[in-house]
Design a protein around this motif. Structure first.
Motif, short mmCIF file in Angstrom:
data_model
loop_
_atom_site.label_atom_id
_atom_site.label_comp_id
_atom_site.label_asym_id
_atom_site.label_seq_id
_atom_site.Cartn_x
_atom_site.Cartn_y
_atom_site.Cartn_z
N ARG A 17 0.83 -1.21 0.00
CA ARG A 17 0.00 0.00 0.00
C ARG A 17 0.86 1.26 0.00
NH1 ARG A 17 -4.20 -2.54 4.16
NH2 ARG A 17 -5.79 -3.18 2.67
N ARG A 18 1.94 1.25 0.78
CA ARG A 18 2.85 2.40 0.80
C ARG A 18 3.53 2.58 -0.56
NH1 ARG A 18 3.97 0.39 5.99
NH2 ARG A 18 5.92 -0.53 5.28
N MET A 19 3.93 1.48 -1.18
CA MET A 19 4.55 1.54 -2.49
C MET A 19 3.56 2.12 -3.51
SD MET A 19 5.94 -1.52 -4.98
CE MET A 19 6.85 -2.29 -3.68
N HIS A 20 2.32 1.68 -3.43
CA HIS A 20 1.28 2.17 -4.33
C HIS A 20 1.11 3.69 -4.17
CE1 HIS A 20 -2.40 1.97 -6.70
NE2 HIS A 20 -2.97 2.72 -5.79
N ALA A 21 1.08 4.15 -2.93
CA ALA A 21 0.94 5.58 -2.68
C ALA A 21 2.15 6.35 -3.22
CB ALA A 21 0.77 5.84 -1.18
N SER A 22 3.34 5.81 -3.06
CA SER A 22 4.54 6.47 -3.58
C SER A 22 4.51 6.56 -5.10
CB SER A 22 5.79 5.70 -3.15
OG SER A 22 5.96 5.77 -1.76
#
Length: 96
Positions: A17-22
């Motif tokens: 999820r953090r990668m997606h947001a980045s």
């Protein structure tokens, strides 16, 4: 499934999820830069804007879509017993 397995899966899902947001932030930066270059319209700005849009932006958009699909598929993983509401009905499965 063991508690360690659930913790690992939750950790992977959070990281994804953090990668997606980045990726979404990076894509937004590419879009803003390309728009600025198009509007500036100097000698090579159009070419640079197209490179950003087609080489960087398109790849980022593809990865954003893929990570979104992974998040959705991983979100369907079984829920650890301690996360279930003991007063509610048991979760249903596709076989039911």
């Amino acid at each position: 499934m063991r508690e360690q397995d659930f913790a690992f899966e939750r950790q992977i899902l959070d990281r994804l999820r953090r990668m997606h947001a980045s990726l979404q932030v990076a894509y937004a930066a590419v879009v803003v830069a390309a728009i600025a270059l198009h509007r500036q319209n100097a000698d090579r700005d159009e070419e640079v804007a197209r490179v950003l849009e087609y080489c960087v932006g398109a790849r980022l958009a593809d990865q954003i879509e893929r990570t979104a699909e992974l998040v959705v598929s991983l979100s369907a993983l079984p829920v650890p017993p301690e996360d279930l509401d003991s007063w509610g009905p048991p979760p249903t499965t596709a076989a039911e």
